[in-house]
Write a protein that holds these residues in place. Structure first.
Motif, PDB file in Angstrom:
ATOM      1  N   UNK A  29      14.989 -12.431  -9.695  1.00  0.00           N
ATOM      2  CA  UNK A  29      15.001 -10.807 -10.515  1.00  0.00           C
ATOM      3  C   UNK A  29      14.088  -9.875  -9.773  1.00  0.00           C
ATOM      4  N   UNK A  30      12.822 -10.485  -9.442  1.00  0.00           N
ATOM      5  CA  UNK A  30      11.834  -9.675  -8.570  1.00  0.00           C
ATOM      6  C   UNK A  30      12.746  -9.024  -7.360  1.00  0.00           C
ATOM      7  N   UNK A  37       7.706  -8.902  -2.116  1.00  0.00           N
ATOM      8  CA  UNK A  37       6.549  -9.565  -1.347  1.00  0.00           C
ATOM      9  C   UNK A  37       6.036 -10.434  -2.440  1.00  0.00           C
ATOM     10  N   UNK A  38       6.253 -10.146  -3.874  1.00  0.00           N
ATOM     11  CA  UNK A  38       5.609 -11.187  -4.831  1.00  0.00           C
ATOM     12  C   UNK A  38       6.139 -12.573  -4.712  1.00  0.00           C
ATOM     13  N   UNK A 132       1.999  -4.815  -6.932  1.00  0.00           N
ATOM     14  CA  UNK A 132       2.352  -3.228  -7.156  1.00  0.00           C
ATOM     15  C   UNK A 132       3.727  -2.980  -7.037  1.00  0.00           C
ATOM     16  N   UNK A 133       4.548  -3.929  -6.443  1.00  0.00           N
ATOM     17  CA  UNK A 133       6.047  -3.737  -6.216  1.00  0.00           C
ATOM     18  C   UNK A 133       6.874  -4.075  -7.793  1.00  0.00           C
ATOM     19  N   UNK A 134       6.024  -5.007  -8.542  1.00  0.00           N
ATOM     20  CA  UNK A 134       6.530  -5.395  -9.684  1.00  0.00           C
ATOM     21  C   UNK A 134       6.842  -4.424 -10.815  1.00  0.00           C
ATOM     22  N   UNK A 158      -4.625 -11.137  -1.185  1.00  0.00           N
ATOM     23  CA  UNK A 158      -3.487 -10.218  -1.767  1.00  0.00           C
ATOM     24  C   UNK A 158      -4.039  -9.196  -2.964  1.00  0.00           C
ATOM     25  N   UNK A 159      -3.600  -8.098  -2.704  1.00  0.00           N
ATOM     26  CA  UNK A 159      -3.955  -7.281  -3.989  1.00  0.00           C
ATOM     27  C   UNK A 159      -3.127  -7.101  -5.303  1.00  0.00           C
TER      28      UNK A 159
END
Length: 174
Positions: A29-30, A37-38, A132-134, A158-159
């Protein structure tokens, strides 16, 4: 058509294959919405998921007895939440729980509400973080009363964007 019976239960080791499957659905899904990245490089690993089970922190959301989602619900303190940057927690003193590794099967609906409703029967103070990309999670969290608090860093550096929701019994400072 009869109404689906949705329940939430603690996971056990026999559930690990299904949890791994659900995590893979979450990863897909991501990727489908551009979050590349996640959850890469095999994360979350089988060992992390097994540790969640062994620690009693792994849960399954079931529809008519079939696992359709997984999440970890962990009592704080969480070492990665010790320091927050470019913001502050709504409640820095109170006890809190953290939701991690939330994933669901395709074509399931209402999972977030079910998970949050369940978790808030156990505590009035929950923290959660996301990549951040989610975009999906970043859009959903405010709809369920979570407020963006700042940036945290995972143990690997990781941020993550950090959110918190507390109920009025906790002091909230703006």
């Amino acid at each position: 058509m009869s109404k689906v019976q949705r329940t939430i239960r603690q996971a056990n080791e026999d559930d690990l294959p299904r949890i791994l499957e659900l995590i893979e659905y979450g990863r897909q899904k991501m990727r489908a919405v551009g979050n590349i990245e996640q959850w890469n490089n095999g994360n979350p690993t089988r060992d992390i998921l097994l540790q969640d089970i062994e620690d009693g922190n792994s849960y399954l959301v079931e529809d008519d007895g079939i696992a359709v989602a997984t999440f970890a619900f962990v009592e704080g303190p969480d070492i990665t939440y010790e320091h927050i940057y470019e913001g502050c927690w709504l409640d820095e003193m109170g006890e809190y729980y953290v939701i991690h590794r939330l994933a669901s099967a395709p074509n399931t609906h209402g999972i977030m509400k079910a998970v949050f409703d369940y978790c808030f029967t156990r505590t009035t103070n929950i923290r959660i973080d996301t990549h951040r990309q989610n975009v999906i999670m970043r859009n959903v969290l405010p709809k369920y009363g979570f407020r963006y608090c700042g940036i945290i860093y995972l143990l690997d550096g990781a941020e993550r964007l950090a959110y918190q929701r507390t109920f009025p019994s906790h002091h909230i400072h703006d």
